[in-house]
Write a protein that holds these residues in place. Structure first.
Motif, PDB file in Angstrom:
ATOM      1  N   THR A 155     -59.596  -5.496  52.664  1.00 39.41           N
ATOM      2  CA  THR A 155     -60.547  -4.386  52.627  1.00 39.41           C
ATOM      3  C   THR A 155     -61.899  -4.738  53.251  1.00 39.41           C
ATOM      4  OG1 THR A 155     -61.184  -4.998  50.378  1.00 39.41           O
ATOM      5  CG2 THR A 155     -59.467  -3.308  50.615  1.00 39.41           C
ATOM      6  N   SER A 156     -62.257  -6.022  53.259  1.00 40.63           N
ATOM      7  CA  SER A 156     -63.505  -6.451  53.917  1.00 40.63           C
ATOM      8  C   SER A 156     -63.404  -7.943  54.202  1.00 40.63           C
ATOM      9  CB  SER A 156     -64.719  -6.148  53.026  1.00 40.63           C
ATOM     10  OG  SER A 156     -64.676  -6.930  51.851  1.00 40.63           O
ATOM     11  N   PHE A 157     -64.216  -8.410  55.142  1.00 40.16           N
ATOM     12  CA  PHE A 157     -64.216  -9.839  55.482  1.00 40.16           C
ATOM     13  C   PHE A 157     -65.537 -10.196  56.151  1.00 40.16           C
ATOM     14  CE2 PHE A 157     -62.362  -7.461  58.943  1.00 40.16           C
ATOM     15  CZ  PHE A 157     -63.065  -7.905  60.047  1.00 40.16           C
ATOM     16  N   LYS A 158     -65.846 -11.481  56.157  1.00 39.15           N
ATOM     17  CA  LYS A 158     -67.021 -12.019  56.868  1.00 39.15           C
ATOM     18  C   LYS A 158     -66.637 -13.355  57.475  1.00 39.15           C
ATOM     19  CE  LYS A 158     -70.600  -9.726  54.327  1.00 39.15           C
ATOM     20  NZ  LYS A 158     -71.961  -9.469  54.505  1.00 39.15           N
ATOM     21  N   ILE A 159     -67.160 -13.598  58.660  1.00 38.98           N
ATOM     22  CA  ILE A 159     -66.931 -14.862  59.354  1.00 38.98           C
ATOM     23  C   ILE A 159     -68.242 -15.636  59.334  1.00 38.98           C
ATOM     24  CG2 ILE A 159     -66.305 -15.947  61.556  1.00 38.98           C
ATOM     25  CD1 ILE A 159     -64.745 -13.352  62.192  1.00 38.98           C
ATOM     26  N   TRP A 160     -68.161 -16.897  58.948  1.00 35.79           N
ATOM     27  CA  TRP A 160     -69.345 -17.765  58.816  1.00 35.79           C
ATOM     28  C   TRP A 160     -69.221 -18.928  59.798  1.00 35.79           C
ATOM     29  CZ3 TRP A 160     -72.602 -15.588  55.334  1.00 35.79           C
ATOM     30  CH2 TRP A 160     -72.051 -14.721  54.394  1.00 35.79           C
ATOM     31  N   ASN A 161     -70.339 -19.216  60.516  1.00 38.40           N
ATOM     32  CA  ASN A 161     -70.321 -20.372  61.412  1.00 38.40           C
ATOM     33  C   ASN A 161     -70.557 -21.645  60.601  1.00 38.40           C
ATOM     34  OD1 ASN A 161     -73.085 -20.604  60.975  1.00 38.40           O
ATOM     35  ND2 ASN A 161     -73.670 -19.793  62.986  1.00 38.40           N
ATOM     36  N   ALA A 162     -70.545 -22.777  61.298  1.00 40.59           N
ATOM     37  CA  ALA A 162     -70.681 -24.076  60.621  1.00 40.59           C
ATOM     38  C   ALA A 162     -72.016 -24.217  59.907  1.00 40.59           C
ATOM     39  CB  ALA A 162     -70.499 -25.212  61.625  1.00 40.59           C
ATOM     40  N   ASP A 163     -73.036 -23.457  60.325  1.00 45.17           N
ATOM     41  CA  ASP A 163     -74.349 -23.522  59.678  1.00 45.17           C
ATOM     42  C   ASP A 163     -74.448 -22.581  58.481  1.00 45.17           C
ATOM     43  OD1 ASP A 163     -75.236 -25.390  61.533  1.00 45.17           O
ATOM     44  OD2 ASP A 163     -75.917 -23.819  62.935  1.00 45.17           O
ATOM     45  N   GLY A 164     -73.397 -21.805  58.218  1.00 43.54           N
ATOM     46  CA  GLY A 164     -73.407 -20.894  57.079  1.00 43.54           C
ATOM     47  C   GLY A 164     -73.963 -19.523  57.399  1.00 43.54           C
ATOM     48  N   ASN A 165     -74.103 -19.192  58.682  1.00 45.83           N
ATOM     49  CA  ASN A 165     -74.625 -17.880  59.083  1.00 45.83           C
ATOM     50  C   ASN A 165     -73.477 -16.885  59.259  1.00 45.83           C
ATOM     51  OD1 ASN A 165     -77.351 -18.799  59.252  1.00 45.83           O
ATOM     52  ND2 ASN A 165     -76.812 -19.789  61.188  1.00 45.83           N
ATOM     53  N   ILE A 210     -61.139  -8.137  66.295  1.00 50.44           N
ATOM     54  CA  ILE A 210     -60.497  -8.569  65.043  1.00 50.44           C
ATOM     55  C   ILE A 210     -59.423  -7.558  64.659  1.00 50.44           C
ATOM     56  CG2 ILE A 210     -60.838  -8.961  62.585  1.00 50.44           C
ATOM     57  CD1 ILE A 210     -63.624  -9.985  63.275  1.00 50.44           C
ATOM     58  N   THR A 211     -58.252  -8.067  64.329  1.00 49.71           N
ATOM     59  CA  THR A 211     -57.154  -7.228  63.863  1.00 49.71           C
ATOM     60  C   THR A 211     -56.788  -7.661  62.446  1.00 49.71           C
ATOM     61  OG1 THR A 211     -56.276  -7.083  66.116  1.00 49.71           O
ATOM     62  CG2 THR A 211     -54.774  -6.521  64.313  1.00 49.71           C
ATOM     63  N   THR A 212     -56.719  -6.701  61.563  1.00 50.30           N
ATOM     64  CA  THR A 212     -56.237  -7.011  60.210  1.00 50.30           C
ATOM     65  C   THR A 212     -54.820  -6.465  60.074  1.00 50.30           C
ATOM     66  OG1 THR A 212     -57.171  -4.992  59.272  1.00 50.30           O
ATOM     67  CG2 THR A 212     -58.544  -6.966  59.190  1.00 50.30           C
ATOM     68  N   MET A 213     -53.993  -7.195  59.391  1.00 48.95           N
ATOM     69  CA  MET A 213     -52.604  -6.789  59.198  1.00 48.95           C
ATOM     70  C   MET A 213     -52.311  -6.734  57.695  1.00 48.95           C
ATOM     71  SD  MET A 213     -50.920  -9.098  62.202  1.00 48.95           S
ATOM     72  CE  MET A 213     -49.327  -8.367  62.094  1.00 48.95           C
ATOM     73  N   LYS A 214     -51.624  -5.672  57.323  1.00 49.54           N
ATOM     74  CA  LYS A 214     -51.274  -5.500  55.910  1.00 49.54           C
ATOM     75  C   LYS A 214     -50.164  -6.466  55.517  1.00 49.54           C
ATOM     76  CE  LYS A 214     -52.191  -0.543  55.868  1.00 49.54           C
ATOM     77  NZ  LYS A 214     -51.589   0.790  55.728  1.00 49.54           N
ATOM     78  N   GLY A 215     -50.287  -6.964  54.317  1.00 55.14           N
ATOM     79  CA  GLY A 215     -49.192  -7.704  53.704  1.00 55.14           C
ATOM     80  C   GLY A 215     -48.435  -6.748  52.789  1.00 55.14           C
ATOM     81  N   THR A 216     -47.404  -7.241  52.151  1.00 55.63           N
ATOM     82  CA  THR A 216     -46.661  -6.406  51.206  1.00 55.63           C
ATOM     83  C   THR A 216     -46.551  -7.107  49.864  1.00 55.63           C
ATOM     84  OG1 THR A 216     -44.546  -7.312  51.965  1.00 55.63           O
ATOM     85  CG2 THR A 216     -45.272  -5.264  52.976  1.00 55.63           C
ATOM     86  N   VAL A 260     -55.834 -16.765  58.497  1.00 54.82           N
ATOM     87  CA  VAL A 260     -56.631 -16.393  59.660  1.00 54.82           C
ATOM     88  C   VAL A 260     -56.176 -17.254  60.832  1.00 54.82           C
ATOM     89  CG1 VAL A 260     -58.960 -16.290  60.640  1.00 54.82           C
ATOM     90  CG2 VAL A 260     -58.613 -15.834  58.208  1.00 54.82           C
ATOM     91  N   GLU A 261     -56.004 -16.607  61.990  1.00 55.00           N
ATOM     92  CA  GLU A 261     -55.646 -17.342  63.208  1.00 55.00           C
ATOM     93  C   GLU A 261     -56.696 -17.057  64.279  1.00 55.00           C
ATOM     94  OE1 GLU A 261     -51.728 -16.281  64.479  1.00 55.00           O
ATOM     95  OE2 GLU A 261     -50.851 -16.756  62.528  1.00 55.00           O
ATOM     96  N   GLY A 262     -56.986 -18.053  65.117  1.00 53.98           N
ATOM     97  CA  GLY A 262     -57.880 -17.872  66.264  1.00 53.98           C
ATOM     98  C   GLY A 262     -59.342 -18.148  65.969  1.00 53.98           C
ATOM     99  N   LEU A 263     -59.661 -18.624  64.796  1.00 50.30           N
ATOM    100  CA  LEU A 263     -61.047 -18.894  64.415  1.00 50.30           C
ATOM    101  C   LEU A 263     -61.506 -20.224  65.048  1.00 50.30           C
ATOM    102  CD1 LEU A 263     -62.987 -17.362  62.532  1.00 50.30           C
ATOM    103  CD2 LEU A 263     -62.315 -18.935  60.725  1.00 50.30           C
ATOM    104  N   PRO A 264     -62.729 -20.268  65.648  1.00 51.79           N
ATOM    105  CA  PRO A 264     -63.227 -21.533  66.211  1.00 51.79           C
ATOM    106  C   PRO A 264     -63.330 -22.619  65.125  1.00 51.79           C
ATOM    107  CG  PRO A 264     -64.605 -19.690  66.926  1.00 51.79           C
ATOM    108  CD  PRO A 264     -63.676 -19.170  65.870  1.00 51.79           C
ATOM    109  N   SER A 265     -63.208 -23.837  65.535  1.00 49.87           N
ATOM    110  CA  SER A 265     -63.282 -24.979  64.623  1.00 49.87           C
ATOM    111  C   SER A 265     -64.629 -24.985  63.890  1.00 49.87           C
ATOM    112  CB  SER A 265     -63.121 -26.271  65.428  1.00 49.87           C
ATOM    113  OG  SER A 265     -63.196 -27.378  64.574  1.00 49.87           O
TER     114      SER A 265
END
Length: 169
Positions: free
Chosen positions: A35-45, A54-60, A7-12
């Motif tokens: 296929t799915s993702f979730k972003i969690w802040n420092a408090d776990g929310n 958000i852009t997802t890119m396929k790997g091979t 992941v790139e660009g995520l806040p500290s």
């Protein structure tokens, strides 16, 4: 399969969980997709909705063919008018899942004086030939001149002179 992702660009202090889907057994290339993702802040929310760009890119996933070697035997004999064949043939490097499926048969033959490669045929059975890169170590079949000593003896004949030619067939 490979479930790793970056992941790139995520806040500290933020973290991500993601599900990655992709699988490949046979040689070749296929997609490995988030296929799915979730972003969690420092408090776990869960703050995924706060990041609309958000852009997802396929790997091979790439499975390279396994290396296998076909080996045939060598043989030699003097010329006798019958074909020389070499029965010895084997294959090494077949993966355990395919071991009982692959059969190699020597097909080389030579009758007249000279040399020939001891060729082969291969029956893949339920295995897939595309999963292998084959190399060959072919034996040589050689028919040499027949050095058996051959003696020709003409017939003998005898008669009393009668004015005609004497011959012995």
């Amino acid at each position: 399969t490979d479930i790793a992702f970056t992941v790139e660009g995520l806040p500290s202090g933020y973290t991500v969980t993601a599900d990655v889907s992709g699988s490949r057994t046979d040689a070749g290339v296929s997609d490995n997709t988030i296929t799915s993702f979730k972003i969690w802040n420092a408090d776990g929310n869960d703050v995924t909705a706060q990041f609309p760009e958000i852009t997802t890119m396929k790997g091979t996933l790439k499975v390279n063919p396994a290396s296998a070697t076909v080996t045939t035997g060598s043989a030699e004999k003097m010329y006798d008018g019958t074909p020389l064949t070499g029965a010895e043939a084997s294959v090494s490097g077949i993966v355990s899942a395919d071991e009982g499926d692959v059969t190699v048969t020597a097909t080389g033959t030579i009758t007249d004086i000279g040399t020939a490669d001891n060729t082969y045929s291969i029956d893949w059975g339920d295995a897939k030939s595309s999963n292998y890169t084959l190399s060959e170590s072919l034996g040589t079949l050689e028919v040499t001149p027949n050095d058996t000593e051959i003696t020709f003896t003409s017939a003998s004949a005898e008669k009393v002179y009668d004015g005609t030619a004497l011959s012995a067939p």
